[in-house]
Design an enzyme around this catalytic site. Structure first.
Site, PDB file in Angstrom:
ATOM      1  N   SER A   8       0.742  -1.069  -0.080  1.00  0.00           N
ATOM      2  CA  SER A   8      -0.180   0.013   0.368  1.00  0.00           C
ATOM      3  C   SER A   8       0.398   1.172  -0.168  1.00  0.00           C
ATOM      4  O   SER A   8       2.150   1.723   1.098  1.00  0.00           O
ATOM      5  CB  SER A   8      -0.894   0.102   0.912  1.00  0.00           C
ATOM      6  OG  SER A   8      -1.321   1.442   1.086  1.00  0.00           O
ATOM      7  N   HIS A  33      -0.713  -1.186  -4.045  1.00  0.00           N
ATOM      8  CA  HIS A  33      -2.324  -0.889  -4.126  1.00  0.00           C
ATOM      9  C   HIS A  33      -2.666   0.775  -4.081  1.00  0.00           C
ATOM     10  O   HIS A  33      -1.815   0.977  -2.445  1.00  0.00           O
ATOM     11  CB  HIS A  33      -2.314  -1.671  -2.311  1.00  0.00           C
ATOM     12  CG  HIS A  33      -3.927  -1.290  -1.441  1.00  0.00           C
ATOM     13  ND1 HIS A  33      -5.259  -2.093  -1.897  1.00  0.00           N
ATOM     14  CD2 HIS A  33      -4.198  -0.720  -1.069  1.00  0.00           C
ATOM     15  CE1 HIS A  33      -6.124  -2.209  -1.219  1.00  0.00           C
ATOM     16  NE2 HIS A  33      -5.561  -0.429  -0.514  1.00  0.00           N
ATOM     17  N   ASP A  35      -4.917   4.132  -1.898  1.00  0.00           N
ATOM     18  CA  ASP A  35      -5.580   4.617  -1.395  1.00  0.00           C
ATOM     19  C   ASP A  35      -6.089   6.003  -1.428  1.00  0.00           C
ATOM     20  O   ASP A  35      -5.212   6.378  -1.614  1.00  0.00           O
ATOM     21  CB  ASP A  35      -5.593   4.600   0.239  1.00  0.00           C
ATOM     22  CG  ASP A  35      -5.683   2.657   0.967  1.00  0.00           C
ATOM     23  OD1 ASP A  35      -5.772   1.749   0.490  1.00  0.00           O
ATOM     24  OD2 ASP A  35      -3.885   2.398   1.717  1.00  0.00           O
ATOM     25  N   MET A  37      -8.991   8.352  -0.376  1.00  0.00           N
ATOM     26  CA  MET A  37     -10.326   8.490   0.726  1.00  0.00           C
ATOM     27  C   MET A  37     -10.482  10.237   0.379  1.00  0.00           C
ATOM     28  O   MET A  37      -9.756  11.443   0.046  1.00  0.00           O
ATOM     29  CB  MET A  37      -9.487   8.688   1.814  1.00  0.00           C
ATOM     30  CG  MET A  37      -8.502   7.290   1.903  1.00  0.00           C
ATOM     31  SD  MET A  37      -7.205   7.936   4.011  1.00  0.00           S
ATOM     32  CE  MET A  37      -6.776   5.725   3.654  1.00  0.00           C
ATOM     33  N   HIS A  66      -8.152   1.349  -4.008  1.00  0.00           N
ATOM     34  CA  HIS A  66      -9.137   1.053  -2.781  1.00  0.00           C
ATOM     35  C   HIS A  66      -9.887   2.168  -2.717  1.00  0.00           C
ATOM     36  O   HIS A  66      -9.139   3.466  -2.047  1.00  0.00           O
ATOM     37  CB  HIS A  66      -8.734   0.500  -1.959  1.00  0.00           C
ATOM     38  CG  HIS A  66      -8.942   0.379  -0.834  1.00  0.00           C
ATOM     39  ND1 HIS A  66      -8.800   0.110   0.677  1.00  0.00           N
ATOM     40  CD2 HIS A  66     -10.444   0.636  -0.285  1.00  0.00           C
ATOM     41  CE1 HIS A  66      -9.693  -0.045   1.657  1.00  0.00           C
ATOM     42  NE2 HIS A  66     -11.001   0.391   1.025  1.00  0.00           N
ATOM     43  N   MET A  68     -12.145   4.664  -0.451  1.00  0.00           N
ATOM     44  CA  MET A  68     -13.067   4.716   0.526  1.00  0.00           C
ATOM     45  C   MET A  68     -13.763   6.193   0.253  1.00  0.00           C
ATOM     46  O   MET A  68     -13.129   7.394   1.182  1.00  0.00           O
ATOM     47  CB  MET A  68     -12.492   5.280   1.464  1.00  0.00           C
ATOM     48  CG  MET A  68     -11.493   3.673   2.019  1.00  0.00           C
ATOM     49  SD  MET A  68     -10.108   3.576   3.014  1.00  0.00           S
ATOM     50  CE  MET A  68      -8.808   3.615   1.654  1.00  0.00           C
ATOM     51  N   MET A 137     -11.620  -5.525   5.257  1.00  0.00           N
ATOM     52  CA  MET A 137     -11.142  -4.595   5.909  1.00  0.00           C
ATOM     53  C   MET A 137     -10.468  -5.184   7.841  1.00  0.00           C
ATOM     54  O   MET A 137     -11.625  -5.518   8.197  1.00  0.00           O
ATOM     55  CB  MET A 137     -11.585  -3.508   6.265  1.00  0.00           C
ATOM     56  CG  MET A 137     -11.944  -2.604   5.070  1.00  0.00           C
ATOM     57  SD  MET A 137     -10.206  -2.277   4.003  1.00  0.00           S
ATOM     58  CE  MET A 137      -9.600  -1.201   5.125  1.00  0.00           C
ATOM     59  N   GLY A 145      -1.447   2.206   9.200  1.00  0.00           N
ATOM     60  CA  GLY A 145      -0.575   1.473  10.414  1.00  0.00           C
ATOM     61  C   GLY A 145      -1.153   0.911  12.286  1.00  0.00           C
ATOM     62  O   GLY A 145      -0.889   1.471  12.773  1.00  0.00           O
ATOM     63  N   ASP A 175      -7.227  -5.872   4.224  1.00  0.00           N
ATOM     64  CA  ASP A 175      -5.882  -4.799   4.005  1.00  0.00           C
ATOM     65  C   ASP A 175      -6.546  -4.169   5.050  1.00  0.00           C
ATOM     66  O   ASP A 175      -7.170  -3.938   5.776  1.00  0.00           O
ATOM     67  CB  ASP A 175      -6.793  -3.776   3.105  1.00  0.00           C
ATOM     68  CG  ASP A 175      -6.260  -2.963   2.978  1.00  0.00           C
ATOM     69  OD1 ASP A 175      -5.063  -2.337   3.546  1.00  0.00           O
ATOM     70  OD2 ASP A 175      -6.958  -1.698   2.484  1.00  0.00           O
TER      71      ASP A 175
HETATM   72  C1  DX5 Z   1      -6.305   2.008   5.645  1.00  0.00           C
HETATM   73  C2  DX5 Z   1      -6.194   1.399   4.521  1.00  0.00           C
HETATM   74  C3  DX5 Z   1      -5.215   0.508   3.822  1.00  0.00           C
HETATM   75  C4  DX5 Z   1      -3.930   0.748   4.744  1.00  0.00           C
HETATM   76  C5  DX5 Z   1      -2.967  -0.340   5.318  1.00  0.00           C
HETATM   77  O1  DX5 Z   1      -8.308   2.406   5.269  1.00  0.00           O
HETATM   78  O2  DX5 Z   1      -7.251   1.145   2.569  1.00  0.00           O
HETATM   79  O3  DX5 Z   1      -4.938   0.231   2.894  1.00  0.00           O
HETATM   80  O4  DX5 Z   1      -2.691   1.604   3.276  1.00  0.00           O
HETATM   81  O5  DX5 Z   1      -1.644  -0.019   5.983  1.00  0.00           O
HETATM   82  P1  DX5 Z   1      -1.025  -0.722   7.346  1.00  0.00           P
HETATM   83  O6  DX5 Z   1      -1.084  -2.306   6.409  1.00  0.00           O
HETATM   84  O7  DX5 Z   1      -0.304   0.049   7.792  1.00  0.00           O
HETATM   85  O8  DX5 Z   1      -2.545  -1.115   7.832  1.00  0.00           O
HETATM   86 ZN    ZN Z   2      -6.426   0.448   1.329  1.00  0.00          ZN
END
Ligand code: DX5
Ligand code: ZN
Length: 216
Positions: A8, A33, A35, A37, A66, A68, A137, A145, A175
């Site tokens: 990610s 990956h 993200d 948001m 992904h 969100m 999730m 993190g 994830d």
């Molecule tokens: C969370 C994201 C994840 C995140 C994963 O909202 O969708 O993809 O980046 O990161 P780690 O592996 O640090 O939990």
């Molecule tokens: Zn993600």
């Protein structure tokens, strides 16, 4: 099929994205990956099309995007143009999920559905045959993190059984908080895709960490 590893990029260094993507290019990562948001569906804002396009120019690895965001239907063709190979929407963000899935496929992308930790995997019963990926999730979306939620194991098992008894070829992704302490168990229970941010980018040697996750 052996499992896939999808680092990610949210955990990357955004002042040096080129370096991070070039590192991933030389690694055994299967997908990248990404993200997205919107500050509404989740309490954080990441980045949008321009950054996605920039990433796409630097790699030939498939981009696992992904979303969100609320009302993702508004942007499906724009994400395709920006370079998405897989487009994952949240079940909780889609009133007409079946229609959204069809629209993603019509654009020539693989369609994925993500489920928040509180969302029951039962909700997949009538959509599983239409999708290419389920993204379970294992943290509340919005931030990298965070700590892996243990209940995820049971959800992976349930979805694996659902896929076996239905006419579905969907991959199961997990994830959030994925690292060497939980990855093997996830694979054994049926996960196909390990998404990992912090455990890769915060490690001393991300290329070796990716290789270790691949070798499980
Ligand atoms: C969370 C994201 C994840 C995140 C994963 O909202 O969708 O993809 O980046 O990161 P780690 O592996 O640090 O939990
Ligand atoms: Zn993600």
């Amino acid at each position: 099929m052996s499992h896939l590893v999808a680092p990610s990029i949210l955990a990357g260094d955004f002042a040096n994205l080129r370096t991070d993507i070039e590192m991933l290019n030389t690694s055994e990562a299967d997908w990248i990956h990404v993200d997205i948001m919107d500050g509404v569906f989740v309490p954080n804002i990441s980045f949008g099309f321009l950054v996605l396009e920039a990433i796409n120019k630097l790699t030939s690895k498939p981009l696992d995007v992904h979303l969100m965001i609320i009302k993702p239907d508004r942007y499906i063709s724009r994400f395709k143009k920006a370079g998405a190979s897989n487009l994952i929407v949240h079940l909780e963000a889609c009133v007409h999920l079946h229609r959204t899935i069809q629209a993603i496929k019509q654009e020539g992308m693989h369609a994925g559905v993500a489920l928040n930790p509180h969302t029951s995997v039962n909700n997949l019963e009538d959509i599983i045959q239409d999708i290419d990926q389920v993204l379970i999730m294992s943290v509340n979306p919005g931030f990298g993190g965070q700590k892996f939620i243990e209940h995820t194991y049971r959800k992976v098992e349930y979805v694996r059984n659902l896929i076996l008894k239905s006419d579905s070829k969907a991959l199961i992704g997990v994830d959030g908080g994925v690292d060497s302490s939980n990855a093997l168990k996830l694979i054994e229970l049926g996960a196909d895709v390990l998404v990992a941010g912090s455990s890769i980018f915060r490690s001393d040697n991300p290329i070796k960490t990716i290789a270790a996750l691949k070798a499980l």
